[in-house]
Design an enzyme around this catalytic site. Structure first.
Site, PDB file in Angstrom:
ATOM      1  N   ASP A 133       0.833  -1.198   0.000  1.00 36.13           N
ATOM      2  CA  ASP A 133       0.000   0.000   0.000  1.00 36.13           C
ATOM      3  C   ASP A 133       0.874   1.256   0.000  1.00 36.13           C
ATOM      4  O   ASP A 133       1.951   1.258  -0.593  1.00 36.13           O
ATOM      5  CB  ASP A 133      -0.923  -0.046   1.238  1.00 36.13           C
ATOM      6  CG  ASP A 133      -2.303   0.530   0.960  1.00 36.13           C
ATOM      7  OD1 ASP A 133      -2.402   1.763   0.794  1.00 36.13           O
ATOM      8  OD2 ASP A 133      -3.269  -0.241   0.897  1.00 36.13           O
ATOM      9  N   HIS A 166      -3.908   6.078   3.086  1.00 42.38           N
ATOM     10  CA  HIS A 166      -4.636   4.850   2.748  1.00 42.38           C
ATOM     11  C   HIS A 166      -4.056   3.618   3.459  1.00 42.38           C
ATOM     12  O   HIS A 166      -4.795   2.816   4.048  1.00 42.38           O
ATOM     13  CB  HIS A 166      -4.618   4.663   1.227  1.00 42.38           C
ATOM     14  CG  HIS A 166      -5.484   3.553   0.716  1.00 42.38           C
ATOM     15  ND1 HIS A 166      -5.047   2.235   0.663  1.00 42.38           N
ATOM     16  CD2 HIS A 166      -6.748   3.545   0.210  1.00 42.38           C
ATOM     17  CE1 HIS A 166      -6.019   1.476   0.151  1.00 42.38           C
ATOM     18  NE2 HIS A 166      -7.060   2.248  -0.141  1.00 42.38           N
ATOM     19  N   ASN A 257     -14.283  -0.620  -7.336  1.00 41.86           N
ATOM     20  CA  ASN A 257     -15.368   0.293  -6.944  1.00 41.86           C
ATOM     21  C   ASN A 257     -16.187   0.827  -8.125  1.00 41.86           C
ATOM     22  O   ASN A 257     -16.616   1.970  -8.116  1.00 41.86           O
ATOM     23  CB  ASN A 257     -14.774   1.498  -6.183  1.00 41.86           C
ATOM     24  CG  ASN A 257     -14.019   1.075  -4.939  1.00 41.86           C
ATOM     25  OD1 ASN A 257     -14.264   0.007  -4.396  1.00 41.86           O
ATOM     26  ND2 ASN A 257     -13.095   1.905  -4.500  1.00 41.86           N
ATOM     27  N   ALA A 268      -7.679  -9.246  -8.064  1.00 43.33           N
ATOM     28  CA  ALA A 268      -8.763  -9.957  -7.366  1.00 43.33           C
ATOM     29  C   ALA A 268      -9.418 -11.012  -8.255  1.00 43.33           C
ATOM     30  O   ALA A 268      -9.937 -12.006  -7.763  1.00 43.33           O
ATOM     31  CB  ALA A 268      -9.810  -8.947  -6.887  1.00 43.33           C
ATOM     32  N   TYR A 270      -7.992 -13.076 -10.246  1.00 42.24           N
ATOM     33  CA  TYR A 270      -7.218 -14.306 -10.337  1.00 42.24           C
ATOM     34  C   TYR A 270      -7.730 -15.318  -9.303  1.00 42.24           C
ATOM     35  O   TYR A 270      -7.999 -14.951  -8.154  1.00 42.24           O
ATOM     36  CB  TYR A 270      -5.729 -14.038 -10.107  1.00 42.24           C
ATOM     37  CG  TYR A 270      -5.087 -13.183 -11.172  1.00 42.24           C
ATOM     38  CD1 TYR A 270      -5.342 -13.407 -12.523  1.00 42.24           C
ATOM     39  CD2 TYR A 270      -4.227 -12.141 -10.834  1.00 42.24           C
ATOM     40  CE1 TYR A 270      -4.755 -12.615 -13.504  1.00 42.24           C
ATOM     41  CE2 TYR A 270      -3.633 -11.355 -11.814  1.00 42.24           C
ATOM     42  CZ  TYR A 270      -3.905 -11.600 -13.140  1.00 42.24           C
ATOM     43  OH  TYR A 270      -3.331 -10.828 -14.117  1.00 42.24           O
ATOM     44  N   SER A 320     -11.416  -1.441  -0.773  1.00 41.16           N
ATOM     45  CA  SER A 320     -10.157  -1.430   0.010  1.00 41.16           C
ATOM     46  C   SER A 320     -10.443  -1.707   1.479  1.00 41.16           C
ATOM     47  O   SER A 320      -9.774  -2.507   2.128  1.00 41.16           O
ATOM     48  CB  SER A 320      -9.501  -0.040  -0.067  1.00 41.16           C
ATOM     49  OG  SER A 320      -8.679   0.084  -1.180  1.00 41.16           O
TER      50      SER A 320
END
Length: 384
Positions: A133, A166, A257, A268, A270, A320
């Protein structure tokens, strides 16, 4: 393969003044021996050509990452290498909401997934979670006992300090442990390894993520939290995700989103990852969240308050935020049942859910797939 000629060609491209010169590529070698031989030659030539300082390497992906002026010039080596442009990748948080001055106790999302009901059995003790991140706020009171050293991929001589917010928000939801004056995360005794791959604007490239996963595998983390994504597939990213999965690491990734019903972002998408969608306080899928067959599980992701830079707290929404709840729940499970494989954990996570509520606009025909993670159920399903 002529490694000297290959590297000379890279140097020539880097020395050209054309504006395209800044484009980076991931160059993957078909065979491990070829990659190792190229590294030996690269090391020898670095003394001769300072431009080669811009070339990075990733053992896990058998890749070097370098600016390439004209990738077509490398086609003569196409039997030995594949060349992929280094694409940008984005964090999965929507706009920042209000900024409460403080938060005390257990946030609503942590309560909703019933994490506090598990704490008498497991607090995630010693489970290592790599959070790829923007870094983390090492001075934050909520995270004082929750952060390991990690790595700063943008400047390896520095700690992965968060200059965005974040990453600190994600770390707080997973592992905050400030019961007196701050908040408590899902797995308060787990340990976050911040992997700073994103800059202060929240920008990163696939190569940064590949190097981040490589670091996590070498440092034997148990879980990797990936609250970001991209629309296009990347063979280099898939390859390194697969290698982490084979190394026994659970990979939790946000679905995106865009409010899509039939598509989610990579990585994601995969099958080696656990893909996460977002819910709100009413256990409805958040309007912004991707959903559908590719989403494995949902978790609170709407108006989530968590830690922020400079010791503060902020409210954010996004898949997230949902992903960090799932990473925390898996940490609780792994602390009690350390022998579980990523495939077994994915099966348990999909099974240990509570049903979602339909929105008023949802027709009877459009059945809601999946459910919201339940940490207590997950522990029970895991056998403890």
């Amino acid at each position: 393969m002529d490694y000297t000629g290959f590297l000379h060609q890279l140097v020539e491209g880097m020395q050209r003044p054309e504006p395209e010169q800044g484009r980076r590529y991931l160059i993957r070698f078909a065979k491990p021996k070829q990659y190792e031989a190229c590294l030996v030659e690269l090391s020898r030539m670095r003394n001769e050509f300072t431009d080669l300082g811009a070339v990075r390497s990733c053992r896990l992906a058998r890749s070097i990452i370098a600016p390439v002026h004209d990738p077509e010039e490398l086609y003569r080596y196409s039997d030995d290498i594949t060349v992929e442009e280094d694409a940008s990748i984005s964090l999965h948080a929507t706009a920042l909401h209000s900024k409460p001055s403080s938060v005390q106790g257990v946030p609503w999302g942590v309560k909703q997934i019933r994490a506090p009901k598990v704490w008498s059995v497991s607090t995630g003790h010693r489970i290592k979670i790599g959070v790829i991140d923007t870094g983390a706020d090492y001075q934050h009171p909520d995270l004082r006992y929750s952060l390991a050293r990690g790595i700063n991929l943008l400047n390896r001589s520095l700690l992965p300090h968060d200059d965005n917010g974040h990453g600190t928000h994600i770390a707080g939801t997973i592992a905050a442990a400030n019961s007196t004056a701050g908040m408590i995360g899902v797995a308060p005794r787990s340990l976050i390894y911040p992997v700073k791959a994103f800059d202060h604007n929240g920008s990163a490239f696939v190569s940064d993520i590949v190097l981040g996963i490589d670091w996590c595998v070498r440092n034997r983390v148990d879980i990797i939290n990936m609250s970001f994504g991209m629309k296009t597939r990347s063979k280099a990213l898939l390859d390194v995700v697969n290698r982490a999965y084979q190394a026994g690491i659970v990979i939790v990734a946000s679905s995106g989103n865009d409010g899509k019903r039939r598509s989610i972002d990579y990585p994601a998408r995969y099958p080696q990852t656990i893909s996460v969608g977002a819910t709100d306080k009413n256990r409805r899928i958040a309007s912004f969240s991707n959903r559908g067959v590719f989403v494995d599980v949902y978790a609170p992701g709407d108006k989530i308050v968590s830690s922020w830079v400079q010791g503060k707290h902020h409210e954010m929404s996004g898949t997230s935020m949902a992903t960090s709840h799932v990473s925390g729940a898996i940490a609780l499970l792994l602390a009690k049942h350390p022998g579980l494989s990523p495939a077994e954990i994915k099966t348990l996570v999909k099974r240990a859910t509570v049903p979602l509520r339909a929105r008023k606009t949802t027709t009877a025909k459009s059945k809601i797939r999946g459910g919201e993670i339940d940490a207590l159920k997950l522990m029970q399903e895991g056998g403890g």
